[in-house]
Design a protein around this motif. Structure first.
Motif, mmCIF file in Angstrom:
data_model
loop_
_atom_site.group_PDB
_atom_site.id
_atom_site.type_symbol
_atom_site.label_atom_id
_atom_site.label_comp_id
_atom_site.label_asym_id
_atom_site.label_seq_id
_atom_site.Cartn_x
_atom_site.Cartn_y
_atom_site.Cartn_z
ATOM 1 N N TYR A 35 0.866 -1.190 0.000
ATOM 2 C CA TYR A 35 0.000 0.000 0.000
ATOM 3 C C TYR A 35 0.899 1.235 0.000
ATOM 4 C CZ TYR A 35 -3.755 3.135 1.639
ATOM 5 O OH TYR A 35 -4.680 4.137 1.782
ATOM 6 N N LEU A 47 -2.220 3.098 -4.753
ATOM 7 C CA LEU A 47 -3.518 3.374 -4.125
ATOM 8 C C LEU A 47 -4.678 2.858 -4.957
ATOM 9 C CD1 LEU A 47 -2.970 6.989 -2.765
ATOM 10 C CD2 LEU A 47 -3.385 4.941 -1.395
ATOM 11 N N VAL A 65 -8.715 0.385 -4.289
ATOM 12 C CA VAL A 65 -10.086 0.891 -4.347
ATOM 13 C C VAL A 65 -11.053 -0.287 -4.361
ATOM 14 C CG1 VAL A 65 -11.763 2.176 -5.735
ATOM 15 C CG2 VAL A 65 -9.440 3.061 -5.453
ATOM 16 N N LEU A 105 -11.226 1.349 1.246
ATOM 17 C CA LEU A 105 -10.892 2.464 0.362
ATOM 18 C C LEU A 105 -11.944 2.530 -0.739
ATOM 19 C CD1 LEU A 105 -8.811 4.719 -0.092
ATOM 20 C CD2 LEU A 105 -7.591 3.138 -1.608
ATOM 21 N N SER A 108 -12.404 5.517 -3.027
ATOM 22 C CA SER A 108 -11.957 6.173 -4.257
ATOM 23 C C SER A 108 -10.626 6.880 -4.043
ATOM 24 C CB SER A 108 -13.007 7.172 -4.769
ATOM 25 O OG SER A 108 -13.136 8.265 -3.886
ATOM 26 N N VAL A 109 -9.950 7.125 -5.164
ATOM 27 C CA VAL A 109 -8.670 7.832 -5.194
ATOM 28 C C VAL A 109 -8.751 8.830 -6.340
ATOM 29 C CG1 VAL A 109 -6.186 7.601 -5.617
ATOM 30 C CG2 VAL A 109 -7.394 5.838 -4.303
ATOM 31 N N GLU A 110 -8.432 10.092 -6.045
ATOM 32 C CA GLU A 110 -8.477 11.130 -7.075
ATOM 33 C C GLU A 110 -7.197 11.962 -7.010
ATOM 34 O OE1 GLU A 110 -11.294 14.947 -8.239
ATOM 35 O OE2 GLU A 110 -11.997 13.528 -6.726
ATOM 36 N N ILE A 155 -8.336 10.874 -1.103
ATOM 37 C CA ILE A 155 -8.886 9.528 -0.946
ATOM 38 C C ILE A 155 -10.179 9.588 -0.149
ATOM 39 C CG2 ILE A 155 -6.643 8.375 -1.147
ATOM 40 C CD1 ILE A 155 -6.734 7.903 1.907
ATOM 41 N N LYS A 156 -11.080 8.697 -0.504
ATOM 42 C CA LYS A 156 -12.322 8.531 0.251
ATOM 43 C C LYS A 156 -12.316 7.122 0.823
ATOM 44 C CE LYS A 156 -16.331 9.823 -1.455
ATOM 45 N NZ LYS A 156 -17.642 9.815 -2.181
ATOM 46 N N ALA A 157 -12.688 7.011 2.090
ATOM 47 C CA ALA A 157 -12.754 5.712 2.750
ATOM 48 C C ALA A 157 -14.111 5.554 3.420
ATOM 49 C CB ALA A 157 -11.646 5.581 3.790
#
Length: 158
Positions: free
Chosen positions: A6, A11, A15, A115, A117-119, A128-130
């Motif tokens: 990780y 990343l 997802v 996890l 999303s990753v932007e 990142i959204k978790a």
């Protein structure tokens, strides 16, 4: 804790995957009282043990919703949500939070993190959204589910 493979550059591979589960944490009356003192939220359902046992719908005091929410960051850090090769991970906000089950004084909770999303935002910044699920030991439903946002800054710590 470190999550195998990780890193900032991997990343995207994570997802949709669970990153881990924290250790259990006790939410005792002392923690609830300290939170009440810190925030000024002294509603009786949280701090008046005798009244909560006598009149409350839960048989005793319960933790503040925002107390349970505040536990997510440290428990996600324990899991390793910020990759070791990031120079920083900053709270960026919440997209959605639902409080589902009250946490009774003395209960143990833990955070299950996936996890979402990753932007890539440019300049070495990655949003990142978790999805955080705060589980209560012995309860079928979680205390809360929250989508947290964190801004990662790429680079090695100095």
């Amino acid at each position: 804790m470190s999550i195998a493979n990780y890193r900032i550059d991997t990343l995207g591979d994570f997802v949709g995957r669970e990153l881990g589960v924290s250790a259990w944490v006790v939410v005792d009356q002392a923690r609830i009282d300290a939170f009440a003192a810190c925030t000024g939220d002294r509603q009786w359902i949280h701090v008046d043990v005798e009244r909560a046992e006598r009149e409350g719908p839960f048989g005793g005091t319960i933790a503040h919703g925002y107390l349970t929410l505040s536990l997510l960051a440290s428990l996600a850090m324990e899991i390793g949500i910020v990759p070791e090769d990031a120079s920083a991970g900053l709270n960026y906000g919440l997209d959605k939070t639902r409080f589902m089950t009250p946490v009774r004084a003395g209960a143990r909770v833990r955070n299950r993190v996936a996890l979402t999303s990753v932007e890539h935002k440019g300049g070495g910044r990655i949003l990142i959204k978790a999805t955080n699920t705060l589980e209560i030991e012995g309860e079928e439903r979680p205390a809360l589910i929250a989508e947290s946002l964190a801004m990662l800054i790429a680079g090695s710590p100095s």
